[in-house]
Design a protein around this motif. Structure first.
Motif, PDB file in Angstrom:
ATOM      1  N   ALA A   1       0.851  -1.196  -0.046  1.00 42.86           N
ATOM      2  CA  ALA A   1      -0.201   0.151  -0.098  1.00 42.86           C
ATOM      3  C   ALA A   1       0.674   1.255   0.037  1.00 42.86           C
ATOM      4  O   ALA A   1       0.543   2.206  -0.749  1.00 42.86           O
ATOM      5  CB  ALA A   1      -1.066   0.083   1.294  1.00 42.86           C
ATOM      6  N   ALA A   2       1.954   1.039   0.746  1.00 51.81           N
ATOM      7  CA  ALA A   2       2.949   2.220   0.916  1.00 51.81           C
ATOM      8  C   ALA A   2       3.660   2.464  -0.675  1.00 51.81           C
ATOM      9  O   ALA A   2       3.581   3.646  -1.085  1.00 51.81           O
ATOM     10  CB  ALA A   2       3.917   2.157   2.061  1.00 51.81           C
ATOM     11  N   LEU A   3       3.991   1.608  -1.170  1.00 55.63           N
ATOM     12  CA  LEU A   3       4.277   1.608  -2.562  1.00 55.63           C
ATOM     13  C   LEU A   3       3.429   1.988  -3.625  1.00 55.63           C
ATOM     14  O   LEU A   3       3.575   2.901  -4.268  1.00 55.63           O
ATOM     15  CB  LEU A   3       4.923   0.346  -2.886  1.00 55.63           C
ATOM     16  N   ASP A   4       2.386   1.684  -3.525  1.00 59.17           N
ATOM     17  CA  ASP A   4       1.041   2.118  -4.311  1.00 59.17           C
ATOM     18  C   ASP A   4       0.932   3.458  -4.201  1.00 59.17           C
ATOM     19  O   ASP A   4       0.457   4.292  -5.297  1.00 59.17           O
ATOM     20  CB  ASP A   4       0.022   1.484  -4.087  1.00 59.17           C
ATOM     21  N   ARG A   5       0.927   4.053  -3.052  1.00 59.46           N
ATOM     22  CA  ARG A   5       0.413   5.493  -3.173  1.00 59.46           C
ATOM     23  C   ARG A   5       1.715   6.362  -3.091  1.00 59.46           C
ATOM     24  O   ARG A   5       1.452   7.876  -2.834  1.00 59.46           O
ATOM     25  CB  ARG A   5      -0.250   5.660  -1.650  1.00 59.46           C
ATOM     26  N   HIS A   6       2.935   6.026  -3.445  1.00 62.37           N
ATOM     27  CA  HIS A   6       3.967   6.921  -3.654  1.00 62.37           C
ATOM     28  C   HIS A   6       3.960   7.564  -4.799  1.00 62.37           C
ATOM     29  O   HIS A   6       3.853   6.771  -5.762  1.00 62.37           O
ATOM     30  CB  HIS A   6       5.235   6.194  -3.215  1.00 62.37           C
ATOM     31  N   PRO A   7       3.865   8.979  -4.667  1.00 64.73           N
ATOM     32  CA  PRO A   7       3.742   9.819  -6.073  1.00 64.73           C
ATOM     33  C   PRO A   7       4.844   9.486  -6.938  1.00 64.73           C
ATOM     34  O   PRO A   7       4.700  10.025  -8.079  1.00 64.73           O
ATOM     35  CB  PRO A   7       3.307  11.111  -5.527  1.00 64.73           C
ATOM     36  N   ASP A   8       6.084   9.336  -6.445  1.00 65.50           N
ATOM     37  CA  ASP A   8       7.210   9.613  -7.028  1.00 65.50           C
ATOM     38  C   ASP A   8       7.843   8.205  -7.796  1.00 65.50           C
ATOM     39  O   ASP A   8       8.968   8.033  -8.445  1.00 65.50           O
ATOM     40  CB  ASP A   8       8.442  10.262  -6.447  1.00 65.50           C
ATOM     41  N   LEU A   9       6.822   7.183  -7.674  1.00 70.87           N
ATOM     42  CA  LEU A   9       7.379   5.760  -8.050  1.00 70.87           C
ATOM     43  C   LEU A   9       6.634   5.408  -9.211  1.00 70.87           C
ATOM     44  O   LEU A   9       5.498   5.948  -9.191  1.00 70.87           O
ATOM     45  CB  LEU A   9       7.308   4.581  -7.017  1.00 70.87           C
ATOM     46  N   ARG A  10       7.308   4.491 -10.285  1.00 70.39           N
ATOM     47  CA  ARG A  10       6.487   4.002 -11.251  1.00 70.39           C
ATOM     48  C   ARG A  10       6.159   2.505 -10.902  1.00 70.39           C
ATOM     49  O   ARG A  10       6.708   1.810 -10.436  1.00 70.39           O
ATOM     50  CB  ARG A  10       7.542   3.767 -12.472  1.00 70.39           C
ATOM     51  N   HIS A  11       4.654   2.442 -10.905  1.00 70.72           N
ATOM     52  CA  HIS A  11       4.054   1.448 -10.268  1.00 70.72           C
ATOM     53  C   HIS A  11       4.099   0.190 -11.271  1.00 70.72           C
ATOM     54  O   HIS A  11       2.858  -0.196 -11.617  1.00 70.72           O
ATOM     55  CB  HIS A  11       2.524   1.827  -9.845  1.00 70.72           C
TER      56      HIS A  11
END
Length: 333
Positions: free
Chosen positions: A123-133
């Motif tokens: 969930a933390a990965l998914d909501r991070h705005p600076d990552l490519r998901h």
């Protein structure tokens, strides 16, 4: 004839000097920016012409042919590093090229917290705005395969830490780094383990560490909590630890652990099943791993939370019941 040659030479020299002066002026004159600061990304595998185009598309007002020529003259054309960058007003083309060849990328960060489970991690990965998901839509098994992990279950496989990365990095790369770090630290601590532990593999030690992590309100209690669970395993007692039951309930857990939950058998219910649960229940940190692999020698078999984050430890059920009455039921000792 000599005079004509001299004139041609002078004209050519003046042209060269003018070109050099123009290039120097271009190299040292601030570029225009659509906004300041301005974030932009250089894609992997980009040649210098592509880099110049990406810069102008991002809002950097520079002349691409001149920038390409400057990069070639300064021998920087083949040294551009992909990544996310940030520039501010006043930056010159030469300073811009120097930044790109040094790889002075702008970084973002993501904190993965000790005691989180993998669902919270994703969930933390998914909501991070600076990552490519790139992990979006992948099952846990597919995700593990994509990062090269040979584990069958993701829980506990990632080390809790603060990870720095270039903006627009893949979330799979963060996962890959966290997995490698956990494997490295687990092996290092396993190699320094105490003798005679009741779990013969590093994975079982990881399971124990994940329980210790979830059962500890204060860091100083981790070794003692680990000693209680080790003593219980050695004596054949049930672990009877609430966090494993809660983990087994999954998203259905509403924050209130009921008696019927403790009596409902699941693979993670350590009130109904002996030994360790089948997988870790959280991401343990280094302190929990060390506690699980080098617990102090005690004869404690019970503990109860005091209500201030610390725990009271007991050797016998009678002592434990008194502690429960005092700290849970608030009865006078």
């Amino acid at each position: 004839m000599k005079r004509l040659f001299f004139r041609v030479f002078v004209v050519a020299l003046m042209g060269v000097l003018a070109a050099v002066a123009g290039l120097v002026w271009f190299a040292l004159s601030p570029v225009g920016l659509r906004q300041s600061p301005l974030d932009f990304t250089i894609e992997p595998g980009s040649g210098m012409r592509q880099v110049a185009r990406q810069l102008t598309e991002a809002g950097i007002d520079t002349w691409p042919p001149a920038l390409v020529f400057l990069a070639r003259v300064t021998r920087q054309a083949n040294g551009i590093k992909a990544g996310s960058y940030e520039v501010e007003a006043g930056v010159t083309p030469l300073a811009l090229l120097n930044m790109l060849t040094r790889g002075d990328v702008s970084q973002a960060e993501l904190a993965l917290i000790e005691g989180w489970n993998f669902r919270q991690f994703r969930a933390a990965l998914d909501r991070h705005p600076d990552l490519r998901h790139d992990s979006a839509g992948l099952s846990d098994g597919e995700l593990l395969a994509r990062i090269g992990a040979d584990a069958s279950h993701p829980e506990g496989q990632f080390f809790p830490d603060t990870y720095l990365f270039s903006r627009r990095s893949s979330d799979l790369e963060v996962l890959r780094r966290a997995h490698r770090q956990q494997q490295k630290i687990l092996q290092r601590e396993w190699d320094k383990r105490a003798e005679g532990l009741p779990y013969p593999t590093p994975y079982e030690a990881l399971i124990m560490a994940s329980i210790v992590e979830k059962e500890t309100g204060q860091a100083a209690d981790r070794p003692m909590v680990a000693s209680v669970f080790v003593n219980r395993l050695r004596s054949g007692m049930l672990l009877q630890t609430d966090p494993t039951v809660i983990y087994g309930l999954g998203p259905a857990f509403d924050g209130n652990l009921r008696k019927r939950d403790l009596q409902t058998d699941t693979p993670y219910n350590t009130y109904t099943r002996p030994g360790l649960p089948p997988t870790p229940i959280s991401m343990p940190g280094v302190a929990a791993l060390r506690a699980a692999l080098n617990p102090p020698s005690t004869d404690y078999l019970y503990f109860v939370a005091r209500g201030d984050g610390s725990s009271a430890f007991s050797r016998t059920l009678t002592e434990h019941n008194r502690a429960v009455a005092r700290y849970i039921r608030k009865q006078a000792p």
